[in-house]
Design an enzyme around this catalytic site. Sequence first.
Site, PDB file in Angstrom:
ATOM      1  N   HIS A 135      -2.212   5.198  -2.432  1.00  0.00           N
ATOM      2  CA  HIS A 135      -1.438   3.835  -2.571  1.00  0.00           C
ATOM      3  C   HIS A 135      -0.872   3.508  -1.384  1.00  0.00           C
ATOM      4  O   HIS A 135      -0.789   4.349  -0.400  1.00  0.00           O
ATOM      5  CB  HIS A 135       0.040   4.102  -3.418  1.00  0.00           C
ATOM      6  N   ASP A 180      -1.489   4.525 -12.346  1.00  0.00           N
ATOM      7  CA  ASP A 180      -2.644   4.195 -13.211  1.00  0.00           C
ATOM      8  C   ASP A 180      -3.190   5.499 -13.723  1.00  0.00           C
ATOM      9  O   ASP A 180      -4.280   5.361 -14.485  1.00  0.00           O
ATOM     10  CB  ASP A 180      -3.783   3.205 -12.666  1.00  0.00           C
TER      11      ASP A 180
HETATM   12  N1  CMC Z   1     -10.168   8.836  -3.210  1.00  0.00           N
HETATM   13  C1  CMC Z   1     -10.471   9.182  -2.001  1.00  0.00           C
HETATM   14  N2  CMC Z   1     -10.125   8.927  -0.718  1.00  0.00           N
HETATM   15  C2  CMC Z   1      -8.939   7.966  -0.633  1.00  0.00           C
HETATM   16  C3  CMC Z   1      -8.595   7.463  -1.890  1.00  0.00           C
HETATM   17  C4  CMC Z   1      -8.978   7.680  -3.072  1.00  0.00           C
HETATM   18  N3  CMC Z   1      -8.584   7.474  -4.147  1.00  0.00           N
HETATM   19  N4  CMC Z   1      -7.483   6.654  -1.395  1.00  0.00           N
HETATM   20  C5  CMC Z   1      -7.513   6.669  -0.302  1.00  0.00           C
HETATM   21  N5  CMC Z   1      -8.445   7.473   0.428  1.00  0.00           N
HETATM   22  C6  CMC Z   1      -8.669   7.816   1.834  1.00  0.00           C
HETATM   23  C7  CMC Z   1      -9.422   6.647   2.485  1.00  0.00           C
HETATM   24  O1  CMC Z   1     -10.876   6.781   2.366  1.00  0.00           O
HETATM   25  C8  CMC Z   1      -8.651   6.961   4.036  1.00  0.00           C
HETATM   26  O2  CMC Z   1      -9.206   7.942   4.581  1.00  0.00           O
HETATM   27  P1  CMC Z   1      -9.902   8.005   6.046  1.00  0.00           P
HETATM   28  O3  CMC Z   1      -8.633   8.075   6.614  1.00  0.00           O
HETATM   29  O4  CMC Z   1     -10.493   9.162   6.369  1.00  0.00           O
HETATM   30  O5  CMC Z   1     -10.731   6.576   6.439  1.00  0.00           O
HETATM   31  C9  CMC Z   1      -7.592   7.078   3.415  1.00  0.00           C
HETATM   32  O6  CMC Z   1      -7.477   7.888   2.280  1.00  0.00           O
HETATM   33  C10 CMC Z   1      -6.485   5.916   3.714  1.00  0.00           C
HETATM   34  O7  CMC Z   1      -7.044   5.065   2.528  1.00  0.00           O
HETATM   35  P2  CMC Z   1      -7.287   3.570   2.434  1.00  0.00           P
HETATM   36  O8  CMC Z   1      -8.209   3.116   1.786  1.00  0.00           O
HETATM   37  O9  CMC Z   1      -7.310   3.009   3.902  1.00  0.00           O
HETATM   38  O10 CMC Z   1      -5.741   3.166   1.938  1.00  0.00           O
HETATM   39  P3  CMC Z   1      -5.343   1.667   1.574  1.00  0.00           P
HETATM   40  O11 CMC Z   1      -3.826   1.683   1.729  1.00  0.00           O
HETATM   41  O12 CMC Z   1      -5.991   0.433   2.314  1.00  0.00           O
HETATM   42  O13 CMC Z   1      -5.840   1.791  -0.060  1.00  0.00           O
HETATM   43  C11 CMC Z   1      -5.687   2.030  -2.293  1.00  0.00           C
HETATM   44  C12 CMC Z   1      -4.843   2.145  -1.095  1.00  0.00           C
HETATM   45  C13 CMC Z   1      -4.915   2.202  -3.406  1.00  0.00           C
HETATM   46  C14 CMC Z   1      -6.568   0.907  -2.470  1.00  0.00           C
HETATM   47  C15 CMC Z   1      -6.705   3.382  -2.252  1.00  0.00           C
HETATM   48  O14 CMC Z   1      -5.949   4.310  -2.146  1.00  0.00           O
HETATM   49  C16 CMC Z   1      -7.614   3.536  -3.415  1.00  0.00           C
HETATM   50  O15 CMC Z   1      -8.535   2.965  -3.136  1.00  0.00           O
HETATM   51  N6  CMC Z   1      -7.269   4.309  -4.525  1.00  0.00           N
HETATM   52  C17 CMC Z   1      -8.062   4.367  -5.730  1.00  0.00           C
HETATM   53  C18 CMC Z   1      -7.883   2.904  -6.552  1.00  0.00           C
HETATM   54  C19 CMC Z   1      -6.456   3.069  -7.300  1.00  0.00           C
HETATM   55  O16 CMC Z   1      -6.041   4.199  -7.947  1.00  0.00           O
HETATM   56  N7  CMC Z   1      -5.974   1.741  -7.332  1.00  0.00           N
HETATM   57  C20 CMC Z   1      -4.680   1.812  -7.841  1.00  0.00           C
HETATM   58  C21 CMC Z   1      -3.625   1.545  -6.895  1.00  0.00           C
HETATM   59  S1  CMC Z   1      -1.900   1.635  -7.681  1.00  0.00           S
HETATM   60  C22 CMC Z   1      -1.507   0.304  -8.751  1.00  0.00           C
HETATM   61  C23 CMC Z   1      -1.823  -0.857  -8.493  1.00  0.00           C
HETATM   62  O17 CMC Z   1      -1.839  -1.495  -7.075  1.00  0.00           O
HETATM   63  O18 CMC Z   1      -2.119  -1.687  -8.995  1.00  0.00           O
END
Ligand code: CMC
Length: 428
Positions: free
Chosen positions: A307, A364
């Site tokens: 998140h 989720d």
């Molecule tokens: N699986 C694997 N690695 C992950 C995941 C994941 N679900 N989420 C984040 N990471 C890693 C990412 O690759 C990065 O690694 P590194 O530092 O080595 O590059 C690190 O963790 C930070 O991630 P980020 O993508 O920079 O974080 P963000 O704040 O931009 O993204 C997020 C947040 C929710 C989009 C992301 O965690 C994600 O894609 N999760 C899966 C989709 C999901 O469950 N979304 C629902 C969110 S909650 C409800 C809502 O918002 O509606």
Amino acid sequence: MSDNKVILNYDGKSFEYPIVDSTIGDRGIDISKLRDQTGLITLDLGYKNTGATISEITYLDGDKGELFYRGYPIEQIAEKSNFTEVMYLLLHGNLPTKDQFSNFETGIKKYNFIAEEMKRIIDAFPRSAHPMGVLSALTSALTAFNPKAVDVKSKEEMDLAAELMLAKFSHLCAWTYRKTQGLPLNHGDNNLNYVENFYKMAFRLPYEDFEIDPVVVEALDKLLILHADHEQNCSTSTVRMVGSAHTGLFASISSGVSALWGPLHGGANQAVIEMLELIEKDGGDVSKYVAKAKDKEDSFRLMGFGHRVYKNFDPRAKIIKKAADDILGKLGIQDKALDIAMQLERVALEDDYFVERKLYPNVDFYSGIIYRALGIPTEMFTVMFALGRLPGWIAQWKEMRLKGDPIGRPRQVYQGAEKRDYVDIANR
Ligand code: CMC
């Protein structure tokens, strides 16, 4: 930096920027004069550190895993309140008295039908259309039937617009489902409360009486409460951004629906169940998928994990996990997906990759398991999220307009071609 200002030294000069206080949580640096004074802008891809507004609706602390609606902790709200009361709380700022509650409910019920012409619009979609696309289009189409712009400064007009939107949107959510099933489209039943009414509109079969199952209604109510607002997330920011151009409420909400659809946001609830089904079909080896999620060469992510703000357990996920266990028990359902989800959570939470990055299950991760147990098809999960998030979107839109936030218009750092002369096509 002193307590109430930040000093920036740049190009041999010193500039001061005031700190904006908060009741709790992050304070902000007011950089509104930055560009005029220094010629610089800030660059913050994905707005990871940028406050877009000052709000009084929802607070969340990502490190502690806390979420408050108008100051009330989500755990108390989920246990003691109901969705109608939460809608009132978000929109009006305080819990309603008995009279306020009953007037609010009656206000919504006044709009418990939809113009018959809307049926012709939904008719034109193929049955295979994704319900979120249909929902976004129908929400925008509401503007055609309610063309008058809302005077947000008039409490009466704003209250009526909110109540109308709440009533009509629940029909649209029910209708998008009925469309996928080829079922006739229903209007509401004023003998029922908001959640029961939606439940009946969506799931009543034309050839038999409909019984309201209290276990299902309680589960839906809880899920809707848990999704009702989440401060400046992607869809809410979209609603505020679109509304900041003084675009009307229905069109702004329609754009919020589109933003929510994405799998990184609300669409994750559908993606989680698809992922769990995939793991099950592939023999149930969760470690294989944890390894894939860690592999930077593989685009696979653990859906329902991580998140932007929570770097601890998402408090909603904790409540939903327990609710999933309870509801499946009450309904006597055994779902392999729940076992796989729990294994996946256990393996991921012990893995250094997830520990170091503070990736925990989010709202989720378990919600789809409940929807599935209630007989709601996977493609409808994000529509259920939208129904829950609606009062938050309206409250945020109203707050933005009442506070008179300026039109949202970010700047950019340009790295494209320098100025060059046009070359006629014959000479290229
Ligand atoms: N699986 C694997 N690695 C992950 C995941 C994941 N679900 N989420 C984040 N990471 C890693 C990412 O690759 C990065 O690694 P590194 O530092 O080595 O590059 C690190 O963790 C930070 O991630 P980020 O993508 O920079 O974080 P963000 O704040 O931009 O993204 C997020 C947040 C929710 C989009 C992301 O965690 C994600 O894609 N999760 C899966 C989709 C999901 O469950 N979304 C629902 C969110 S909650 C409800 C809502 O918002 O509606």
